[in-house]
Design a protein around this motif. Structure first.
Motif, mmCIF file in Angstrom:
data_model
loop_
_atom_site.group_PDB
_atom_site.id
_atom_site.type_symbol
_atom_site.label_atom_id
_atom_site.label_comp_id
_atom_site.label_asym_id
_atom_site.label_seq_id
_atom_site.Cartn_x
_atom_site.Cartn_y
_atom_site.Cartn_z
ATOM 1 N N ALA A 51 50.241 26.883 53.689
ATOM 2 C CA ALA A 51 51.308 25.895 53.740
ATOM 3 C C ALA A 51 50.709 24.503 53.869
ATOM 4 O O ALA A 51 49.619 24.334 54.417
ATOM 5 N N PRO A 52 51.402 23.487 53.372
ATOM 6 C CA PRO A 52 50.931 22.113 53.577
ATOM 7 C C PRO A 52 50.843 21.801 55.064
ATOM 8 O O PRO A 52 51.524 22.415 55.889
ATOM 9 N N ALA A 53 50.007 20.843 55.413
ATOM 10 C CA ALA A 53 49.802 20.481 56.815
ATOM 11 C C ALA A 53 51.115 20.085 57.464
ATOM 12 O O ALA A 53 51.915 19.356 56.881
ATOM 13 N N VAL A 97 58.559 17.835 50.763
ATOM 14 C CA VAL A 97 57.303 18.314 50.190
ATOM 15 C C VAL A 97 57.250 18.004 48.701
ATOM 16 O O VAL A 97 58.173 18.337 47.950
ATOM 17 N N HIS A 98 56.160 17.365 48.273
ATOM 18 C CA HIS A 98 55.895 17.174 46.851
ATOM 19 C C HIS A 98 54.999 18.327 46.420
ATOM 20 O O HIS A 98 53.796 18.336 46.697
ATOM 21 N N LEU A 99 55.595 19.341 45.798
ATOM 22 C CA LEU A 99 54.881 20.584 45.530
ATOM 23 C C LEU A 99 53.657 20.431 44.619
ATOM 24 O O LEU A 99 52.642 21.082 44.852
ATOM 25 N N PRO A 100 53.697 19.595 43.572
ATOM 26 C CA PRO A 100 52.499 19.484 42.734
ATOM 27 C C PRO A 100 51.261 19.000 43.485
ATOM 28 O O PRO A 100 50.150 19.431 43.184
ATOM 29 N N SER A 101 51.449 18.116 44.452
ATOM 30 C CA SER A 101 50.300 17.562 45.169
ATOM 31 C C SER A 101 50.119 18.151 46.565
ATOM 32 O O SER A 101 49.051 18.041 47.153
ATOM 33 N N GLY A 102 51.174 18.760 47.114
ATOM 34 C CA GLY A 102 51.102 19.303 48.461
ATOM 35 C C GLY A 102 51.281 18.266 49.556
ATOM 36 O O GLY A 102 51.126 18.582 50.734
ATOM 37 N N THR A 103 51.619 17.037 49.194
ATOM 38 C CA THR A 103 51.821 15.998 50.203
ATOM 39 C C THR A 103 53.164 16.203 50.908
ATOM 40 O O THR A 103 54.120 16.705 50.315
ATOM 41 N N VAL A 104 53.216 15.785 52.168
ATOM 42 C CA VAL A 104 54.397 16.009 52.996
ATOM 43 C C VAL A 104 54.775 14.725 53.727
ATOM 44 O O VAL A 104 53.914 14.027 54.262
ATOM 45 N N GLU A 105 56.080 14.425 53.726
ATOM 46 C CA GLU A 105 56.634 13.371 54.570
ATOM 47 C C GLU A 105 57.627 14.029 55.512
ATOM 48 O O GLU A 105 58.378 14.919 55.098
ATOM 49 N N GLN A 106 57.648 13.595 56.760
ATOM 50 C CA GLN A 106 58.500 14.254 57.739
ATOM 51 C C GLN A 106 59.435 13.269 58.438
ATOM 52 O O GLN A 106 59.057 12.122 58.710
ATOM 53 N N PHE A 107 60.653 13.755 58.730
ATOM 54 C CA PHE A 107 61.714 12.913 59.273
ATOM 55 C C PHE A 107 62.497 13.693 60.333
ATOM 56 O O PHE A 107 62.465 14.914 60.372
#
Length: 223
Positions: A51-53, A97-107
Motif C-alpha cells: 500500500a502507499p505510505a 491516492v494517485h494510482l499511477p504514481s502512488g502519491t497520497v494526499e491526506q485530509f
C-alpha cells in the motif's frame, strides 16, 4: 536374475547421466529460468503490491478489490479516495491516492452522528438504514455536482449492500463549518455530519477537483 539386475542398474545409471547432462545444458541456456515450486500456503499470485505510505495495507487491498469489482461503472481509475475510519476525526483519514504514481494526499473528514453516539471522535459502527444519521461503509461512486445547503456538493451512489441507500439518504460530499481546523483547537475533534463526507472548505475544493463524476471512494475500517 543377476544379469537382469545388472541391466537395470546400467540403464538407471545411464539415465541419471542423461538427466545431469540435460540439466547442465539448460543451466547454460540464457533463456532458461528455473522456477521453484510454491511453498505450501503461499499466494499463487505471488507477493501483492504494498500500500502507499500512510494507508493501511488491508484497507488499500479492499479498495483496490472494489475498484476492480465495480470497474464497469467507474469512468476514471486515476484517482481513488480511501477513508480509514479506524482513525479518530482529528486525524487525516481521507486519503486521495494517485494510482499511477502512488502519491497520497491526506485530509480530515467527518463521520455521521449516528456512528458516534458518545461524540468522542471515533466511529463506533456503520449503518445503511434510512434515518440512522450514520456513516455507511463500502464503495461509493461519485455522481453529479450540485449547489445545496453547503454550496458546491457531489452526490454519491452506494455500490455495495452495506451502503446501497446512500443516494436515497442524500449522502454527499460537501464542506461544512464543523469540519474546519478551528474545531480541533476548540473541541479536539471535528463535528459530526448526518452520514455525509464533510470537509474543510479548502480541502473540499481540492478533493472535488480530483474526484469528479465517475470516480471511486472506499470507506471502511479494519478493526
Amino acid at each position: 536374475m543377476n544379469l537382469d539386475r545388472r541391466a537395470l542398474l546400467t540403464k538407471g545409471f545411464t539415465g541419471a547421466i542423461g538427466l545431469v547432462a540435460s540439466s547442465s545444458a539448460l543451466a547454460t541456456n540464457p533463456d532458461f529460468q528455473f522456477v521453484m515450486p510454491p511453498r505450501a500456503g503461499a499466494d499463487p499470485l505471488g507477493p501483492q503490491p504494498a500500500a502507499p505510505a500512510g494507508i493501511d495495507p488491508q484497507l488499500f487491498a479492499k479498495a483496490k478489490a472494489a475498484l476492480d469489482r465495480h470497474a464497469a461503472r467507474i469512468a476514471d481509475r486515476e484517482w481513488l479516495g480511501i477513508v480509514d475510519y479506524n482513525k479518530r476525526s482529528d486525524q487525516e483519514r481521507f486519503s486521495l491516492v494517485h494510482l499511477p504514481s502512488g502519491t497520497v494526499e491526506q485530509f480530515r473528514v467527518t463521520h455521521g452522528r449516528g456512528s458516534d453516539r458518545n461524540h468522542n471522535g471515533y466511529l463506533d459502527h456503520f449503518s445503511n438504514q434510512v434515518g440512522s444519521l450514520a456513516t455507511s461503509n463500502g464503495a461509493y461512486l461519485t455522481a453529479n455536482r450540485y449547489h445545496g445547503k453547503y454550496g458546491l456538493s457531489a452526490k454519491l451512489h452506494g455500490l455495495d449492500w452495506t451502503n446501497s441507500n446512500a443516494f436515497n439518504r442524500a449522502i454527499v460530499m460537501h464542506h461544512a463549518w464543523y469540519a474546519e481546523p478551528d474545531m480541533l483547537s476548540q473541541h479536539g475533534k471535528l463535528g459530526r455530519s448526518e452520514g455525509c463526507f464533510a470537509f474543510a472548505r479548502r480541502d473540499h475544493w481540492h478533493i472535488m477537483n480530483r474526484l469528479g463524476e465517475g470516480r471511486l471512494i472506499y470507506a471502511d475500517k479494519t478493526a
